[in-house]
Design a protein around this motif. Structure first.
Motif, short mmCIF file in Angstrom:
data_model
loop_
_atom_site.label_atom_id
_atom_site.label_comp_id
_atom_site.label_asym_id
_atom_site.label_seq_id
_atom_site.Cartn_x
_atom_site.Cartn_y
_atom_site.Cartn_z
N THR A 147 1.01 -1.37 0.02
CA THR A 147 0.09 0.12 0.13
C THR A 147 0.84 1.51 0.06
N ASN A 148 0.41 2.28 -1.00
CA ASN A 148 1.27 3.32 -0.82
C ASN A 148 0.58 4.31 0.31
N LEU A 149 1.52 4.29 1.36
CA LEU A 149 1.07 5.08 2.57
C LEU A 149 1.09 6.54 2.32
N ASN A 150 1.89 7.09 1.42
CA ASN A 150 1.79 8.52 1.22
C ASN A 150 0.61 9.02 0.63
N THR A 151 -0.45 8.20 0.25
CA THR A 151 -1.82 8.61 -0.29
C THR A 151 -2.52 8.74 1.08
N ARG A 152 -2.32 7.83 2.11
CA ARG A 152 -3.25 8.01 3.08
C ARG A 152 -3.54 9.46 3.55
N VAL A 153 -4.69 9.67 4.25
CA VAL A 153 -5.17 11.00 5.00
C VAL A 153 -4.75 10.50 6.36
N ILE A 154 -3.78 11.43 7.02
CA ILE A 154 -3.49 10.98 8.38
C ILE A 154 -4.63 11.67 9.14
N PRO A 155 -4.95 10.74 10.37
CA PRO A 155 -6.47 11.44 11.04
C PRO A 155 -5.82 12.51 11.99
N PRO A 156 -6.77 13.09 12.21
CA PRO A 156 -6.44 14.27 13.22
C PRO A 156 -5.85 14.09 14.30
N GLY A 157 -4.84 14.96 14.63
CA GLY A 157 -4.29 14.75 15.76
C GLY A 157 -3.07 13.73 15.94
N SER A 158 -2.45 13.37 14.66
CA SER A 158 -1.41 12.29 14.66
C SER A 158 -0.33 12.66 14.04
N ALA A 159 0.32 13.90 14.63
CA ALA A 159 1.52 14.35 13.76
C ALA A 159 2.64 13.19 14.28
N ALA A 160 2.67 12.40 15.32
CA ALA A 160 3.57 11.37 15.71
C ALA A 160 3.34 10.18 14.69
N MET A 161 1.95 10.24 14.16
CA MET A 161 1.82 9.03 13.42
C MET A 161 2.60 8.99 12.11
N ALA A 162 2.65 10.10 11.65
CA ALA A 162 3.76 10.44 10.28
C ALA A 162 5.26 9.80 10.73
N GLU A 163 5.80 9.94 11.87
CA GLU A 163 7.13 9.18 12.04
C GLU A 163 7.05 7.95 12.46
N PHE A 164 5.81 7.60 13.20
CA PHE A 164 5.94 6.13 13.27
C PHE A 164 5.45 5.37 12.03
N GLU A 165 4.99 5.88 11.14
CA GLU A 165 4.69 5.24 9.69
C GLU A 165 5.98 4.92 8.99
N ARG A 166 6.75 5.97 9.37
CA ARG A 166 8.19 5.73 8.60
C ARG A 166 8.99 5.00 9.07
N ASP A 167 9.19 4.93 10.31
CA ASP A 167 9.94 3.83 11.08
C ASP A 167 9.36 2.49 10.85
N VAL A 168 8.19 2.21 10.85
CA VAL A 168 7.59 1.04 10.41
C VAL A 168 7.84 0.45 9.04
N MET A 169 7.74 1.39 8.01
CA MET A 169 7.94 1.05 6.45
C MET A 169 9.55 0.82 6.49
#
Length: 370
Positions: A147-169
């Motif tokens: 899945t291309n995670l760059n096309t996902r809309v990050i849920p509100p209030g999840s600034a840390a989620m972007a960093e988490f996604e990068r680490d996981v991928m």
């Protein structure tokens, strides 16, 4: 099955809605209708029965019902500020018997926990609405495609989620299915989580099945076949009804969350095992006050994160509050408090990881009843 926490919390919340009667409907001196003792106030001092005349008009009953419902107990407004500003004093006061001015700690913990689940559920729904355009990506993940995670809309209030996604991928030790499972769990997307978990389990089951012929018949081979059957039964149930699995996971999250209280009290008992000034009861009170604040902080963060992702920086208040709370309640030195906080953090990491595994197992196992 799903209403234990809600029922307990709502019953406890009723203690916050107390109508303090300032006078009795029946004049003082009138014999109590129950024990005939002359009344001296709104309640009989002998049997405790309310000195009230229940022969009233419908209008008066409605007015009194509304008044009773809207009259919040003043203890709530003295407990919450103390919990936020001076948590150590609040806990010490309760330990020392100054309890009349405080809301019961367990009642407060249950109600705040219920509110936290409601807010979290609402936040999860909001995130799901923002991700409607990516449903196709979830289906692709379930079938094993990336899945291309760059096309996902990050849920509100999840600034840390972007960093988490990068680490996981970027983690080379995780398979594609494992990455998608972790990301779905972090977003609170339990439907996507169940689908990705099924794909992950399927891949591992096939790998184990490929190794099975190499094993001779015996206890190990029989155990492997039994485990494979256990996995496949629940895997099929999750594939057939991922929404049910998501609901089951949410229900078990409520139940496992309650275990945080005794686990926290047990860890504090170990930390202060050689301090005879404090008993298990004291640690339970401290745990209920501390967990109540952490839940309040989480509720505030989830609410503010709709407006700005910077709200997640408020998480730094959690260790600060814990330090002030522990130092004030147990009256330890700065070094002693910090040392115990370090040990507590280590124990918390281990025990709550085990609770997470227990939560996954219970939810996965219940799908056998499908």
């Amino acid at each position: 099955m799903s209403g234990e926490l809600e029922t307990a919390a709502l019953a406890s919340g009723g203690g916050w809605l107390k109508w303090k009667r300032e006078h009795a409907d029946i004049p003082p001196g009138t014999p109590c209708a129950n024990c005939e003792t002359p009344l001296a106030g709104p309640h009989c001092h002998e049997c405790g029965q309310l000195a009230e005349d229940f022969h009233k008009s419908v209008w008066k009953l409605m007015v009194e019902a509304v008044e009773s419902l809207l009259h919040l107990d003043g203890r709530l407004f003295s407990t919450l500020p103390g919990l936020i500003r001076r948590p150590g004093k609040l806990t010490r006061d309760y330990m020392e018997g100054k309890r009349a001015s405080q809301v019961a700690p367990f009642r407060m913990f249950l109600v705040i926990l219920l509110i936290a689940f409601f807010v979290g559920h609402a936040a999860m729904k909001a995130g799901a609405n923002h991700q409607e355009s990516t449903d196709g990506d979830h289906a692709a993940s379930a079938s094993g495609r990336s899945t291309n995670l760059n096309t996902r809309v990050i849920p509100p209030g999840s600034a840390a989620m972007a960093e988490f996604e990068r680490d996981v991928m970027a983690d080379p030790d995780l398979t594609a299915a494992e990455k998608q499972t972790q990301l779905a769990a972090a977003r609170g997307d339990w439907v996507g989580f169940s689908r990705n978990l099924t794909a992950d389990v399927t891949a591992k089951a096939r790998a184990n099945a490929a190794e099975a012929p190499k094993m001779k018949d015996g206890p190990d081979a029989e155990n492997l076949r039994g485990f494979k059957e256990w996995i496949e039964t629940r895997q099929a149930a999750i594939k057939d009804d991922p929404e049910r699995f998501a609901l089951i996971m949410e229900i078990w999250a409520h139940r496992v969350a309650i275990l945080a209280l005794p686990v926290s009290a047990l860890m504090l008992t170990v930390l202060f095992a050689f301090n005879r000034r404090f008993y298990v009861f004291d640690h339970v009170i401290f745990s209920m006050h501390s967990l109540s604040f952490q839940l309040l902080l989480l509720i505030m963060i989830m609410a503010l994160s709709v407006l700005t992702p910077l709200a997640w920086w408020l998480l730094w208040l959690a260790p600060v509050h814990l330090f002030l709370h522990m130092k004030g309640a147990y009256q330890r030195s700065v070094f002693g408090t910090l040392a115990r906080m370090f040990v507590l953090f280590t124990l918390t990491t281990v025990t709550f990881s085990l609770l997470a595994i227990l939560w996954l197992y219970l939810g996965f196992n219940e799908m056998a009843g499908h």
